[in-house]
Design a protein around this motif. Structure first.
Motif, short mmCIF file in Angstrom:
data_model
loop_
_atom_site.label_atom_id
_atom_site.label_comp_id
_atom_site.label_asym_id
_atom_site.label_seq_id
_atom_site.Cartn_x
_atom_site.Cartn_y
_atom_site.Cartn_z
N LEU A 67 50.02 56.14 41.30
CA LEU A 67 49.48 55.13 42.21
C LEU A 67 50.61 54.51 43.03
N GLU A 68 50.46 54.49 44.33
CA GLU A 68 51.48 53.90 45.22
C GLU A 68 51.02 52.53 45.69
N GLU A 69 51.83 51.51 45.33
CA GLU A 69 51.59 50.14 45.75
C GLU A 69 52.70 49.71 46.70
N LYS A 70 52.55 48.53 47.32
CA LYS A 70 53.59 48.01 48.22
C LYS A 70 54.91 47.78 47.48
N THR A 71 54.80 47.45 46.20
CA THR A 71 55.99 47.14 45.40
C THR A 71 56.64 48.36 44.79
N GLY A 72 55.98 49.54 44.90
CA GLY A 72 56.59 50.74 44.34
C GLY A 72 55.55 51.76 43.89
N LEU A 73 56.04 52.76 43.14
CA LEU A 73 55.19 53.84 42.64
C LEU A 73 54.94 53.63 41.14
N TYR A 74 53.67 53.77 40.73
CA TYR A 74 53.29 53.52 39.34
C TYR A 74 52.56 54.75 38.77
N THR A 75 52.59 54.86 37.43
CA THR A 75 51.75 55.83 36.72
C THR A 75 50.85 55.06 35.76
N LEU A 76 49.66 55.59 35.54
CA LEU A 76 48.75 54.97 34.58
C LEU A 76 47.80 56.04 34.05
N GLU A 77 47.03 55.67 33.03
CA GLU A 77 46.06 56.59 32.44
C GLU A 77 44.69 55.93 32.39
N VAL A 78 43.66 56.78 32.58
CA VAL A 78 42.27 56.33 32.42
C VAL A 78 41.66 57.16 31.30
N ASP A 79 41.23 56.49 30.25
CA ASP A 79 40.60 57.17 29.12
C ASP A 79 39.32 57.86 29.61
N ALA A 80 39.27 59.19 29.47
CA ALA A 80 38.13 59.96 29.97
C ALA A 80 36.87 59.75 29.15
N GLY A 81 37.00 59.12 27.98
CA GLY A 81 35.83 58.86 27.14
C GLY A 81 35.27 57.47 27.34
#
Length: 233
Positions: A67-81
């Motif tokens: 995910l790219e925000e104004k403050t920088g680049l981030y990684t995250l996870e979304v639980d598929a369940g």
């Protein structure tokens, strides 16, 4: 004959059930679609999704997201369940409000202003690619704005000044040093003079057998004249 078709039918049914089972096993616990995962992220964050992919994390199906925000680049996870958002981490930090470097440096802008107005720059600031400059000449104070890329003067405001010791750039001490660098000796006298729209320091130096009178521009520090007289015994 009928028995043969019954047996075949049983095998077909078993095969279909097997295929369904395999597909179900491959799908695992995925209940949230990629589109739904995107919607969840966009509901929580204002940035731009650069990449999303379904993967395994600690034995669970998760969507891995960049995910790219104004403050920088981030990684995250979304639980598929469950659809829970987790493990948000910043991987790259952006410099906020980083101003683009102008084509004209401060030194170049200063030189251009001094050459254009034949004076001395007293102040210079840069904002939004515009230099705000104050130039002091022998008769005027000029406040101007200069395009930091082209060097074009976009505005100027001139005001007359009175020539006095408060307006000149050079101090007496500076004038003394300039004079002694030109003629070695002892300073006898120093005065600030005005003549024909010029403001200058007149410095008298005793160098032993000679006496020197040096005129120094009170704005630029330039030596205007040097007069040397031999002292009589």
């Amino acid at each position: 004959m009928n028995r043969k078709w019954v047996i075949i039918s049983v095998f077909v049914i078993i095969g279909v059930i097997g295929i369904i089972g395999i597909a179900s096993a491959m799908k695992g616990d995925v209940k949230v679609t990629e589109a739904e995962a995107r919607n969840l992220i966009e509901a929580h964050y204002t940035g731009t999704i650069k990449k999303i992919s379904l993967t395994k994390s600690n034995g669970k199906d998760v969507y891995h997201v960049r995910l790219e925000e104004k403050t920088g680049l981030y990684t995250l996870e979304v639980d598929a369940g469950t659809g829970n958002i987790q493990n948000l981490q910043q991987v790259k930090k952006e410099n906020p409000e980083r101003e683009e470097i102008p084509a004209l440096s401060e030194a170049e802008a200063k030189k251009l202003a001094e050459e254009t107005y034949s004076g001395n720059v007293q102040g210079l600031t840069l904002k939004d690619k515009i230099y705000s400059i104050t130039v002091l000449t022998k008769t005027e104070e000029i406040k101007l704005e200069m395009n930091a890329d082209s060097g074009k003067i976009t505005s100027e405001d001139k005001s007359s000044i009175e020539k006095n010791t408060k307006q000149v750039k050079l101090t007496e001490e500076q004038a003394k040093k300039i004079a002694l660098a030109e003629v070695n000796g002892k300073i006898e006298d120093i005065d600030l003079e005005e003549e024909d729209d010029s403001v200058f320091y007149e410095v008298e130096i005793d160098s032993g057998q000679q006496e020197a009178t040096i005129q120094i521009d009170a704005f630029t520090g330039k030596i205007l004249s040097v007069a040397i007289e031999n002292e009589e015994d």
